[in-house]
Design a protein around this motif. Structure first.
Motif, PDB file in Angstrom:
ATOM      1  N   ILE A  59      47.513 -14.237  13.570  1.00  0.00           N
ATOM      2  CA  ILE A  59      48.120 -13.447  12.501  1.00  0.00           C
ATOM      3  C   ILE A  59      47.055 -12.729  11.673  1.00  0.00           C
ATOM      4  O   ILE A  59      47.147 -11.529  11.435  1.00  0.00           O
ATOM      5  N   SER A  61      43.929 -12.003  12.446  1.00  0.00           N
ATOM      6  CA  SER A  61      43.195 -10.940  13.136  1.00  0.00           C
ATOM      7  C   SER A  61      44.072  -9.700  13.282  1.00  0.00           C
ATOM      8  O   SER A  61      43.581  -8.572  13.173  1.00  0.00           O
ATOM      9  N   ALA A  62      45.384  -9.900  13.487  1.00  0.00           N
ATOM     10  CA  ALA A  62      46.276  -8.730  13.554  1.00  0.00           C
ATOM     11  C   ALA A  62      46.279  -7.991  12.221  1.00  0.00           C
ATOM     12  O   ALA A  62      46.249  -6.759  12.178  1.00  0.00           O
ATOM     13  N   PHE A  63      46.285  -8.733  11.116  1.00  0.00           N
ATOM     14  CA  PHE A  63      46.249  -8.106   9.788  1.00  0.00           C
ATOM     15  C   PHE A  63      44.956  -7.311   9.600  1.00  0.00           C
ATOM     16  O   PHE A  63      44.975  -6.199   9.082  1.00  0.00           O
ATOM     17  N   ILE A  65      42.962  -6.024  11.965  1.00  0.00           N
ATOM     18  CA  ILE A  65      42.926  -4.823  12.813  1.00  0.00           C
ATOM     19  C   ILE A  65      43.840  -3.748  12.237  1.00  0.00           C
ATOM     20  O   ILE A  65      43.464  -2.575  12.136  1.00  0.00           O
ATOM     21  N   GLY A  66      45.029  -4.159  11.810  1.00  0.00           N
ATOM     22  CA  GLY A  66      45.974  -3.197  11.250  1.00  0.00           C
ATOM     23  C   GLY A  66      45.421  -2.510  10.017  1.00  0.00           C
ATOM     24  O   GLY A  66      45.549  -1.294   9.856  1.00  0.00           O
ATOM     25  N   THR A  67      44.791  -3.292   9.140  1.00  0.00           N
ATOM     26  CA  THR A  67      44.216  -2.712   7.927  1.00  0.00           C
ATOM     27  C   THR A  67      43.068  -1.777   8.273  1.00  0.00           C
ATOM     28  O   THR A  67      42.972  -0.665   7.745  1.00  0.00           O
ATOM     29  N   ALA A  69      42.658  -0.122  10.924  1.00  0.00           N
ATOM     30  CA  ALA A  69      43.157   1.117  11.515  1.00  0.00           C
ATOM     31  C   ALA A  69      43.855   1.979  10.467  1.00  0.00           C
ATOM     32  O   ALA A  69      43.765   3.202  10.500  1.00  0.00           O
ATOM     33  N   GLY A  70      44.541   1.330   9.546  1.00  0.00           N
ATOM     34  CA  GLY A  70      45.367   2.066   8.580  1.00  0.00           C
ATOM     35  C   GLY A  70      44.576   2.853   7.566  1.00  0.00           C
ATOM     36  O   GLY A  70      44.952   3.980   7.229  1.00  0.00           O
ATOM     37  N   ILE A  73      43.182   6.179   8.881  1.00  0.00           N
ATOM     38  CA  ILE A  73      44.291   7.094   9.166  1.00  0.00           C
ATOM     39  C   ILE A  73      44.742   7.760   7.868  1.00  0.00           C
ATOM     40  O   ILE A  73      44.985   8.957   7.803  1.00  0.00           O
ATOM     41  N   ALA A  74      44.833   6.957   6.799  1.00  0.00           N
ATOM     42  CA  ALA A  74      45.340   7.486   5.536  1.00  0.00           C
ATOM     43  C   ALA A  74      44.371   8.461   4.883  1.00  0.00           C
ATOM     44  O   ALA A  74      44.794   9.418   4.253  1.00  0.00           O
ATOM     45  N   TYR A  75      43.070   8.231   5.027  1.00  0.00           N
ATOM     46  CA  TYR A  75      42.135   9.064   4.276  1.00  0.00           C
ATOM     47  C   TYR A  75      41.536  10.208   5.067  1.00  0.00           C
ATOM     48  O   TYR A  75      41.131  11.212   4.504  1.00  0.00           O
ATOM     49  N   CYS A  92      54.879   3.336  15.768  1.00  0.00           N
ATOM     50  CA  CYS A  92      54.372   1.994  15.457  1.00  0.00           C
ATOM     51  C   CYS A  92      55.484   1.092  14.932  1.00  0.00           C
ATOM     52  O   CYS A  92      55.630  -0.056  15.366  1.00  0.00           O
TER      53      CYS A  92
ATOM     54  N   PHE B  67      51.509 -10.454  17.973  1.00  0.00           N
ATOM     55  CA  PHE B  67      50.212  -9.935  17.544  1.00  0.00           C
ATOM     56  C   PHE B  67      50.244  -8.402  17.505  1.00  0.00           C
ATOM     57  O   PHE B  67      49.854  -7.775  16.516  1.00  0.00           O
ATOM     58  N   THR B  71      50.091  -6.013  14.174  1.00  0.00           N
ATOM     59  CA  THR B  71      49.083  -4.964  14.063  1.00  0.00           C
ATOM     60  C   THR B  71      49.731  -3.620  13.770  1.00  0.00           C
ATOM     61  O   THR B  71      49.315  -2.898  12.849  1.00  0.00           O
ATOM     62  N   THR B  75      49.404  -1.582  10.233  1.00  0.00           N
ATOM     63  CA  THR B  75      48.870  -0.217  10.236  1.00  0.00           C
ATOM     64  C   THR B  75      49.799   0.704   9.447  1.00  0.00           C
ATOM     65  O   THR B  75      49.361   1.526   8.642  1.00  0.00           O
TER      66      THR B  75
END
Lengths: 463, 99
Positions: A59, A61-63, A65-67, A69-70, A73-75, A92, B67, B71, B75
């Motif tokens: 969980i 590590s998914a958070f 990676i998501g952060t 990536a996010g 993308i936003a900036y 997504c 997972f 992700t 994102t």
């Protein structure tokens, strides 16, 4: 503790509603974003605390990676690429819903007789069907917007029949799975057809229909999250999904109305392809003008309305137009912007681009608010817009765009159109506006041409 | 007592009407940020993804699918809220002329 989380969820749901409520005006909108963020943080931390959560490595590590990536993308994403980013985030969101549904389906198999009964199964099937088709559909939309895929509609014979058959097969498999959830071998076929259907649904849709399609995909992504709420019996998910679903629905209705078309027509019409063959190629005389002439007309004008379109985004001309806006405003010219609801590639696209270039938002006018002002306006400057200014929509019953609400540009005293060539717009129809006596065509790239006009303007001020 | 399904449908019905009323009032000026905001909000599906990934008896399949789901949802949450705020910061009234 497990009971406590429900109160946290209720609070989050209230914050989400307030968040959207505050979006009704630019002055309160940022507060809306904070409310949404706060609601989200509450819901996630409440979930972590209340439930017996295992597998923290997965969980967290998914958070991470998501952060990771996010944030870029936003900036980093330029404002002209916002439609692509939006399509990507629909993809997504839909993927997340579809995968959770899939995981639930397999996870609950050992207890199928009690946990995959009636309505849970219906919810799971709706969730995965909408999720998978929105995932690939949004990827296709993104490809078209990024111009990796052709923007023109891709059509082949019996397209609608093929799509309909696929949809019926997917639905049939879905119903079969609802009745006999233990037939796990059917599930991958079901998912595969849903994925394929998403691709086939979007490829025949042309670039200029993207505002409607993006709004519709937004709605689907929301509804699949909503179905997840039903499957997991989580009211917060149902509320958030329903809010997203209704938002997408309203936006797509607005887009359809602005083009005088129905949902079925957008989805199955392959607009642009059929009409393209009917273009009249007769040569009619047009008047063109140089940047110097355009500059002197603008300089002597008292009231100018600028009509931006997708061409402005393509040419990245928004900053040059801001300079023009500043220059003319300093000379005492009243400059306004007229924004058609479907200008650009997603709802509100032009507003964001012009706001990015620091054009004050109280100068941006909606179609209904500004149409009455064109007759009193000295110059209407059309930049990269075409079909939304075509007077044929009012008068010519045989025109494919007849009945579409348009900006009454032709009523201005003088019309100037910046355009690369005389090629027709996406609907493949000639624009009568270009042949009127009061119309001057300014041939060239929007950004380059506006720069040329700007070069002329200060020189004249000094003289 | 109504079942979970019935309660869920009530909630769905009411939330849809609230959504329609609230969204109708949003100015077309802000339709693009609105879409990115609703997108971020609907990524609340991350809750579902956490529960499936973190379940005590989660199979490897559940963990892998969960997972990926977390992700993508995270994102969306992060980029959705941040880009909405970035867009909204751009909407300004005229700075110079303050009458």
């Amino acid at each position: 503790m497990a009971q406590f989380v429900h109160y946290v969820y209720i609070l989050s749901a209230a914050l989400f509603i307030l968040s959207l409520r505050w979006m009704n005006h630019p002055a309160t909108a940022r507060r809306g974003v904070f409310a949404g963020e706060f609601g989200m943080i509450l819901a996630i931390s409440g979930t972590f605390m209340a439930f017996d959560v295992h597998n923290w490595t997965w969980i967290l590590s998914a958070f991470l990676i998501g952060t990771a990536a996010g944030i870029p993308i936003a900036y980093i994403m330029p404002m002209t690429a916002v439609p692509q980013r939006t399509a990507m985030s629909h993809a997504c969101g839909a993927l997340a819903a579809a995968l959770v549904g899939t995981a639930e389906f397999y996870q609950r198999q050992p207890h199928a007789s009690t946990e995959l009964t009636g309505f849970v199964m219906v919810a799971l099937i709706v969730e995965t069907l909408l999720g998978f088709l929105t995932f690939t559909g949004s990827l296709m939309a993104m490809g078209k917007l990024q111009e990796v895929l052709p923007q023109r509609p891709i059509t082949y014979p019996k397209q609608n029949v093929v799509n309909l058959v696929l949809f019926v097969v997917a639905l049939g498999l879905g119903i079969r799975l609802m009745l006999v959830p233990t037939d796990t071998y059917l599930f991958p076929i079901f998912a595969g057809i849903a994925l394929l259907f998403g691709v086939l649904l979007i490829i025949p849709i042309g670039g200029a229909d993207m505002p409607t399609v993006i709004a519709l995909l937004n709605s689907y992504a929301g509804l699949s999250a909503c179905a997840m709420g039903f499957a997991l019996d989580n009211k917060l998910l149902i509320i958030a999904g329903a809010l997203d679903g209704s938002s997408g629905l309203i936006l797509s209705i607005i887009m359809c109305k602005a083009m005088n078309r129905s949902f079925t027509n957008v989805l199955f019409g392959a607009f642009g392809q059929i009409q393209a063959s009917a273009v009249k190629t007769e040569k009619r005389p047009v008047r063109s003008a140089s940047p110097e002439e355009a500059a002197s007309i603008l300089e002597s004008a008292g009231k100018v309305i600028i009509v931006p379109g997708y061409g402005l985004a393509v040419a990245q001309a928004q900053h040059k137009i801001r300079e023009l806006f500043d220059n003319l405003t300093r000379r005492g010219v009243d400059v306004k912007f007229a924004i058609h609801p479907v200008a650009g590639r997603m709802p509100g696209h032009m507003n964001v681009l012009l706001a990015e270039a620091d054009i004050p938002y109280d100068r941006l006018y909606e179609m209904d608010d500004i149409n009455g002002e064109f007759p009193q306006c000295d110059v209407a400057l059309v930049i990269g817009a075409n079909d939304v200014t075509n007077p044929a929509a009012r008068t010519d019953k045989s025109s494919p765009i007849y009945g579409m609400p348009i900006l009454d540009v032709d009523k201005a005293h003088t019309v100037m159109v910046i355009k690369r060539s005389m090629s027709p717009g996406f609907a493949g129809i000639d624009n009568d506006l270009y042949y009127m006596d009061k119309t001057l065509m300014l041939f060239g790239d929007a950004k380059a041409f506006v720069s040329e006009i700007l070069k002329e303007l200060p020189a004249k001020a000094a003289a | 007592m109504p079942s979970n399904l019935e309660l869920g449908l009530y909630v769905f019905m009411l939330a849809t009407f609230v959504g329609l009323e609230v969204i109708r009032k949003v100015s077309p000026l802000l339709h693009t940020p609105l879409m990115s905001l609703t997108n971020a909000i609907s990524a609340i599906s991350v809750v579902g993804a956490i529960l499936i990934t973190g379940a005590a008896g989660a199979t490897t399949l559940s963990k892998v699918l969960g997972f990926i789901a977390i992700t993508s949802a995270v994102t969306n949450i992060v980029s959705g809220f941040l880009i909405t705020d970035r867009m909204l910061k751009m909407f300004k009234r005229r700075p110079e002329e303050k009458k």
